[in-house]
Scaffold this motif. Sequence first.
Motif, PDB file in Angstrom:
ATOM      1  N   GLU A  88      31.143 -95.581 114.444  1.00  0.00           N
ATOM      2  CA  GLU A  88      31.162 -94.921 113.133  1.00  0.00           C
ATOM      3  C   GLU A  88      31.792 -93.536 113.225  1.00  0.00           C
ATOM      4  O   GLU A  88      32.556 -93.137 112.341  1.00  0.00           O
ATOM      5  CB  GLU A  88      29.738 -94.827 112.586  1.00  0.00           C
ATOM      6  N   LEU A  89      31.479 -92.806 114.283  1.00  0.00           N
ATOM      7  CA  LEU A  89      32.081 -91.485 114.458  1.00  0.00           C
ATOM      8  C   LEU A  89      33.582 -91.610 114.674  1.00  0.00           C
ATOM      9  O   LEU A  89      34.371 -90.833 114.118  1.00  0.00           O
ATOM     10  CB  LEU A  89      31.417 -90.761 115.634  1.00  0.00           C
ATOM     11  N   ALA A  90      33.991 -92.579 115.463  1.00  0.00           N
ATOM     12  CA  ALA A  90      35.419 -92.789 115.698  1.00  0.00           C
ATOM     13  C   ALA A  90      36.152 -93.102 114.398  1.00  0.00           C
ATOM     14  O   ALA A  90      37.243 -92.587 114.138  1.00  0.00           O
ATOM     15  CB  ALA A  90      35.617 -93.929 116.708  1.00  0.00           C
ATOM     16  N   ARG A  91      35.529 -93.922 113.559  1.00  0.00           N
ATOM     17  CA  ARG A  91      36.165 -94.259 112.284  1.00  0.00           C
ATOM     18  C   ARG A  91      36.245 -93.042 111.370  1.00  0.00           C
ATOM     19  O   ARG A  91      37.235 -92.842 110.663  1.00  0.00           O
ATOM     20  CB  ARG A  91      35.381 -95.378 111.591  1.00  0.00           C
ATOM     21  N   ALA A  92      35.203 -92.202 111.389  1.00  0.00           N
ATOM     22  CA  ALA A  92      35.220 -90.993 110.569  1.00  0.00           C
ATOM     23  C   ALA A  92      36.342 -90.056 110.994  1.00  0.00           C
ATOM     24  O   ALA A  92      37.015 -89.446 110.159  1.00  0.00           O
ATOM     25  CB  ALA A  92      33.870 -90.283 110.665  1.00  0.00           C
ATOM     26  N   ILE A  93      36.570 -89.940 112.302  1.00  0.00           N
ATOM     27  CA  ILE A  93      37.637 -89.076 112.809  1.00  0.00           C
ATOM     28  C   ILE A  93      39.008 -89.625 112.451  1.00  0.00           C
ATOM     29  O   ILE A  93      39.887 -88.893 112.001  1.00  0.00           O
ATOM     30  CB  ILE A  93      37.513 -88.911 114.336  1.00  0.00           C
ATOM     31  N   ARG A  94      39.189 -90.910 112.648  1.00  0.00           N
ATOM     32  CA  ARG A  94      40.527 -91.480 112.500  1.00  0.00           C
ATOM     33  C   ARG A  94      40.867 -91.899 111.074  1.00  0.00           C
ATOM     34  O   ARG A  94      42.022 -91.810 110.648  1.00  0.00           O
ATOM     35  CB  ARG A  94      40.697 -92.668 113.459  1.00  0.00           C
ATOM     36  N   GLU A  95      39.864 -92.359 110.323  1.00  0.00           N
ATOM     37  CA  GLU A  95      40.148 -92.861 108.982  1.00  0.00           C
ATOM     38  C   GLU A  95      39.528 -92.030 107.868  1.00  0.00           C
ATOM     39  O   GLU A  95      39.824 -92.247 106.689  1.00  0.00           O
ATOM     40  CB  GLU A  95      39.680 -94.313 108.860  1.00  0.00           C
ATOM     41  N   GLY A  96      38.630 -91.090 108.213  1.00  0.00           N
ATOM     42  CA  GLY A  96      38.025 -90.256 107.190  1.00  0.00           C
ATOM     43  C   GLY A  96      36.962 -90.942 106.375  1.00  0.00           C
ATOM     44  O   GLY A  96      36.687 -90.535 105.242  1.00  0.00           O
ATOM     45  N   ILE A  97      36.335 -91.974 106.933  1.00  0.00           N
ATOM     46  CA  ILE A  97      35.303 -92.718 106.213  1.00  0.00           C
ATOM     47  C   ILE A  97      33.967 -92.572 106.938  1.00  0.00           C
ATOM     48  O   ILE A  97      33.849 -92.920 108.113  1.00  0.00           O
ATOM     49  CB  ILE A  97      35.676 -94.203 106.086  1.00  0.00           C
ATOM     50  N   ARG A  98      32.973 -92.037 106.221  1.00  0.00           N
ATOM     51  CA  ARG A  98      31.634 -91.887 106.784  1.00  0.00           C
ATOM     52  C   ARG A  98      30.923 -93.247 106.833  1.00  0.00           C
ATOM     53  O   ARG A  98      31.352 -94.201 106.152  1.00  0.00           O
ATOM     54  CB  ARG A  98      30.814 -90.906 105.941  1.00  0.00           C
ATOM     55  N   PRO A  99      29.830 -93.323 107.576  1.00  0.00           N
ATOM     56  CA  PRO A  99      29.098 -94.594 107.639  1.00  0.00           C
ATOM     57  C   PRO A  99      28.617 -95.101 106.281  1.00  0.00           C
ATOM     58  O   PRO A  99      28.493 -96.312 106.084  1.00  0.00           O
ATOM     59  CB  PRO A  99      27.906 -94.262 108.551  1.00  0.00           C
ATOM     60  N   ASP A 100      28.365 -94.177 105.318  1.00  0.00           N
ATOM     61  CA  ASP A 100      27.924 -94.619 103.993  1.00  0.00           C
ATOM     62  C   ASP A 100      29.085 -95.024 103.091  1.00  0.00           C
ATOM     63  O   ASP A 100      28.892 -95.366 101.924  1.00  0.00           O
ATOM     64  CB  ASP A 100      27.080 -93.536 103.315  1.00  0.00           C
ATOM     65  N   GLY A 101      30.306 -94.978 103.634  1.00  0.00           N
ATOM     66  CA  GLY A 101      31.479 -95.394 102.873  1.00  0.00           C
ATOM     67  C   GLY A 101      32.173 -94.281 102.122  1.00  0.00           C
ATOM     68  O   GLY A 101      33.256 -94.501 101.565  1.00  0.00           O
ATOM     69  N   ALA A 150      41.090 -94.337  99.855  1.00  0.00           N
ATOM     70  CA  ALA A 150      41.154 -94.340 101.317  1.00  0.00           C
ATOM     71  C   ALA A 150      42.491 -93.724 101.708  1.00  0.00           C
ATOM     72  O   ALA A 150      43.379 -93.548 100.874  1.00  0.00           O
ATOM     73  CB  ALA A 150      41.042 -95.755 101.875  1.00  0.00           C
ATOM     74  N   TYR A 151      42.614 -93.381 102.983  1.00  0.00           N
ATOM     75  CA  TYR A 151      43.873 -92.795 103.463  1.00  0.00           C
ATOM     76  C   TYR A 151      44.848 -93.855 103.981  1.00  0.00           C
ATOM     77  O   TYR A 151      45.902 -93.521 104.510  1.00  0.00           O
ATOM     78  CB  TYR A 151      43.585 -91.768 104.555  1.00  0.00           C
ATOM     79  N   GLY A 152      44.500 -95.099 103.784  1.00  0.00           N
ATOM     80  CA  GLY A 152      45.341 -96.193 104.226  1.00  0.00           C
ATOM     81  C   GLY A 152      44.475 -97.392 104.559  1.00  0.00           C
ATOM     82  O   GLY A 152      43.240 -97.331 104.480  1.00  0.00           O
ATOM     83  N   PRO A 153      45.099 -98.489 104.932  1.00  0.00           N
ATOM     84  CA  PRO A 153      44.320 -99.675 105.305  1.00  0.00           C
ATOM     85  C   PRO A 153      43.527 -99.418 106.585  1.00  0.00           C
ATOM     86  O   PRO A 153      43.821 -98.466 107.316  1.00  0.00           O
ATOM     87  CB  PRO A 153      45.394-100.747 105.512  1.00  0.00           C
ATOM     88  N   PRO A 154      42.526-100.226 106.869  1.00  0.00           N
ATOM     89  CA  PRO A 154      41.758-100.049 108.105  1.00  0.00           C
ATOM     90  C   PRO A 154      42.667-100.043 109.339  1.00  0.00           C
ATOM     91  O   PRO A 154      43.634-100.798 109.412  1.00  0.00           O
ATOM     92  CB  PRO A 154      40.825-101.260 108.121  1.00  0.00           C
ATOM     93  N   VAL A 155      42.365 -99.155 110.274  1.00  0.00           N
ATOM     94  CA  VAL A 155      43.138 -99.074 111.522  1.00  0.00           C
ATOM     95  C   VAL A 155      42.488-100.003 112.531  1.00  0.00           C
ATOM     96  O   VAL A 155      41.329 -99.793 112.915  1.00  0.00           O
ATOM     97  CB  VAL A 155      43.171 -97.631 112.057  1.00  0.00           C
ATOM     98  N   GLU A 156      43.223-100.998 112.951  1.00  0.00           N
ATOM     99  CA  GLU A 156      42.666-101.965 113.897  1.00  0.00           C
ATOM    100  C   GLU A 156      42.725-101.450 115.333  1.00  0.00           C
ATOM    101  O   GLU A 156      41.731-101.419 116.046  1.00  0.00           O
ATOM    102  CB  GLU A 156      43.416-103.295 113.779  1.00  0.00           C
ATOM    103  N   SER A 157      43.900-101.035 115.766  1.00  0.00           N
ATOM    104  CA  SER A 157      44.068-100.587 117.147  1.00  0.00           C
ATOM    105  C   SER A 157      45.354 -99.790 117.255  1.00  0.00           C
ATOM    106  O   SER A 157      46.347-100.098 116.588  1.00  0.00           O
ATOM    107  CB  SER A 157      44.117-101.777 118.107  1.00  0.00           C
TER     108      SER A 157
END
Length: 281
Positions: A88-101, A150-157
Amino acid sequence: MTLNRLAAMAACVGAWTGCAVAEPDLARGEYLVRGPAGCGNCHTPMGPDGPVAGMELAGRLVDKNPGFTAYAPNITPAGAIADWSDAELARAIREGIRPDGSLIGPPMPFAMYRGLDDDDLADMVAFLRTLEPLENEVPASEYTIPLPPAYGPPVESVSAPERGVTVEYGAYLAGPVMHCMECHSPMSPQGPMLDAEHLGKGGFEFHGPWGTSTAANLTSHEDGLAGYSDAELKTMITEGKRPDGSPMLPPMPYGYLAQTTPEDLDAVILYLRSLPPLPDA
């Protein structure tokens, strides 16, 4: 440890069934966080003489303007991230989305961070978990400008180019890691203008206690870096001193960039030299 391994590790928590996760490279994570990524430039409280001692990454007011009042949160283990999983922290850093969405707003440079390498991101997350927990209550940011869904589609890898003194690796450092190109490109209401006609031509204004500083042109144009030697550029990047000895202004994170290895700095300059010449914005 890739982002996929972060998710695998989260799945292992509380139900050990023989699954194994590679150990993170804490030294790499520390180098990025305290060095070229310059996380403390926004997340560490600042005093008249620079970062406040003993308050590393405990959060602060970053910017207040007509569009928003932005607070960088406490990202030590005493902050809200203590309740987030590594994934969740990694996603917040890279995609700007918190665990609550909910979406994290500017000035966090998500246009750049979406390109962070999986392993680099995982190493940074692992290092943040090792910091001293610091109690520091930081208000929530407020925005009068609309935020996108969102800042873009989900980042897979994401995989970074092989490390070395190359244009490709320099582009990775100057982009996703140091986010030089976000600050040094013109800004539109939709965000940084990173297309070929604007990338690196400077012009964005930063207002603060120092007055107003304008991001410089980083292209190979005569308005940009054409007249500077590599040695002069390195001094400007890491020490904030122009060739004539005069000081440069914040918010360029000179102290953090000074921790950049000579090889990484060479790669960044090699990349900047490769940018097509564009006149000042």
